[in-house]
Motif scaffolding. Sequence first.
Motif, PDB file in Angstrom:
ATOM      1  N   ARG A  51       0.824  -1.197   0.000  1.00  0.00           N
ATOM      2  CA  ARG A  51       0.000   0.000   0.000  1.00  0.00           C
ATOM      3  C   ARG A  51       0.865   1.258   0.000  1.00  0.00           C
ATOM      4  O   ARG A  51       0.618   2.200  -0.730  1.00  0.00           O
ATOM      5  CB  ARG A  51      -0.944   0.003   1.202  1.00  0.00           C
ATOM      6  CG  ARG A  51      -1.866   1.206   1.221  1.00  0.00           C
ATOM      7  CD  ARG A  51      -2.920   1.082   2.295  1.00  0.00           C
ATOM      8  NE  ARG A  51      -2.387   0.662   3.572  1.00  0.00           N
ATOM      9  CZ  ARG A  51      -2.712  -0.460   4.187  1.00  0.00           C
ATOM     10  NH1 ARG A  51      -3.586  -1.274   3.642  1.00  0.00           N
ATOM     11  NH2 ARG A  51      -2.178  -0.777   5.356  1.00  0.00           N
TER      12      ARG A  51
ATOM     13  N   ASP B  55      -5.690   5.895   3.124  1.00  0.00           N
ATOM     14  CA  ASP B  55      -4.540   6.417   2.380  1.00  0.00           C
ATOM     15  C   ASP B  55      -4.672   6.136   0.894  1.00  0.00           C
ATOM     16  O   ASP B  55      -4.449   7.009   0.049  1.00  0.00           O
ATOM     17  CB  ASP B  55      -3.241   5.755   2.886  1.00  0.00           C
ATOM     18  CG  ASP B  55      -2.891   6.211   4.287  1.00  0.00           C
ATOM     19  OD1 ASP B  55      -3.660   7.033   4.841  1.00  0.00           O
ATOM     20  OD2 ASP B  55      -1.881   5.739   4.828  1.00  0.00           O
TER      21      ASP B  55
ATOM     22  N   HIS C 236      -8.800   1.324   2.160  1.00  0.00           N
ATOM     23  CA  HIS C 236      -7.913   1.971   3.116  1.00  0.00           C
ATOM     24  C   HIS C 236      -7.851   3.472   2.818  1.00  0.00           C
ATOM     25  O   HIS C 236      -7.681   3.879   1.674  1.00  0.00           O
ATOM     26  CB  HIS C 236      -6.517   1.360   3.026  1.00  0.00           C
ATOM     27  CG  HIS C 236      -5.614   1.803   4.129  1.00  0.00           C
ATOM     28  ND1 HIS C 236      -5.021   3.051   4.144  1.00  0.00           N
ATOM     29  CD2 HIS C 236      -5.214   1.191   5.255  1.00  0.00           C
ATOM     30  CE1 HIS C 236      -4.290   3.162   5.233  1.00  0.00           C
ATOM     31  NE2 HIS C 236      -4.388   2.042   5.924  1.00  0.00           N
TER      32      HIS C 236
ATOM     33  N   ASP D 236      -6.916  -4.311   0.359  1.00  0.00           N
ATOM     34  CA  ASP D 236      -8.027  -3.553   0.908  1.00  0.00           C
ATOM     35  C   ASP D 236      -8.208  -2.259   0.123  1.00  0.00           C
ATOM     36  O   ASP D 236      -7.472  -1.306   0.304  1.00  0.00           O
ATOM     37  CB  ASP D 236      -7.766  -3.242   2.377  1.00  0.00           C
ATOM     38  CG  ASP D 236      -8.902  -2.408   2.961  1.00  0.00           C
ATOM     39  OD1 ASP D 236      -9.971  -2.371   2.329  1.00  0.00           O
ATOM     40  OD2 ASP D 236      -8.691  -1.822   4.034  1.00  0.00           O
TER      41      ASP D 236
END
Lengths: 214, 214
Positions: A68, A125, A123, A120
């Motif tokens: 991520r 961010d 999320h 995910d």
Amino acid sequence: METATVAQRKVPRPRADALRNRERIVAAARDMFVECGAEVPFDEVARRAGVGNATLYRNFPDREALQREVVCSVLDRVSEQAEQMLAETGDAFEALSRFVHASAEERIGALCPMISETFDDNHPDLVASRERVEGLVEVLMERARGTGRLRTDIAVGDLMVAISQLTRPLPGTACLNMDRFVHRHLQLFLDGLRAPARSELPGTAVTMEDLRRA
Amino acid sequence: METATVAQRKVPRPRADALRNRERIVAAARDMFVECGAEVPFDEVARRAGVGNATLYRNFPDREALQREVVCSVLDRVSEQAEQMLAETGDAFEALSRFVHASAEERIGALCPMISETFDDNHPDLVASRERVEGLVEVLMERARGTGRLRTDIAVGDLMVAISQLTRPLPGTACLNMDRFVHRHLQLFLDGLRAPARSELPGTAVTMEDLRRA
DNA sequence: AAATAACCGGGGACCGTCTCCCCGTTTAGC
DNA sequence: GCTAAACGGGGAGACGGTCCCCGGTTATTT
């Protein structure tokens, strides 16, 4: 003077070398993901970053966290490219074109598999970075469309997917000097994007919504 | 009457169900490679094919043998598509265009990673299938170029790489209904291929030689 | 239809690989 | 210079893939 500037209480500012290491890990991870895919062993990433594997696990509890972080950092860099192109006041289609080539340089295509895989999507961010870049590209395209140089039967999703696909590296360790080809193919695609449209496209314009649903 | 037709001595013709199983394995492997990548476990392929894993190992001593068989079968099917398009006597660019869309249907993009990865490029079967398809596409492009509808600054490699990239599936198990997008993007790319050229391309035309060298 | 040999299927042992913790050592910050 | 945070590397544990073995099944031959 226990905490610096706007740092929250209880987190007494990490050490300088810790931050430096974190940056080096993200940079190394990005390179490794591009070269070897999203499944590279953590130990390899650590070695490339010049840190022990424990340092990596301390910073990123699991693979998803690292992925991520990498994805967000690349998306942000692409957003900066877009903002830069928007700032220049030349031809709008030319700005779009230069943005596309600049995105290729950031290897955005290498990250697509990560986003699509177990990940995910919600999320905060990631959502923030994604919405930012989407909005900017939207504006870039809108401007180009406004000058009558961009065909009107395409949407943001069309462009983003095509960029990602055309710039995706081959899994083989080598093949990083295929850049000479990549920019040719991006240019050909861009030529197909110009108005007037030279053919009728199948289906309907692809928005980001469409991609998320698929 | 120990051996049939042109079969060599000592190989007394395999049993009918053995051949059928082999075909089913290749078909299943192709599907699995497309959906999950070239690293799918052998046992999974066997299960999908509806046979035991031993049957798979009996037919293909190692992963490379299976991959090669799959790649060759797909290349051959693409070649057939090309021959069909050449047989029709309509517009040459239209023939090329239809060939491109037909290739996408064969999922040729999914196999590129396999060809590029650890893989014996010089196996006779593979070389034969590859040269056949290259030659046919060459002719298709030559014809289209001859009618003045195809820009002259591109070569076979440009087209083949772009097809492969634009039709490559995402590793995620889902995302197989992205076909609606794929044909849009192929069409956009094809529009960029039309003469007169709308921009100057960077680099030089990419031949198959260039790809092999990289 | 019976004989026979090839073929099939699934279970499990082996093996390589990745993850992630532990702890002695180093280093930044005051 | 002291202290606590951060570091690094080694290794145990777990996971997953490969590939063999052998009892049962099915196609072919006369």
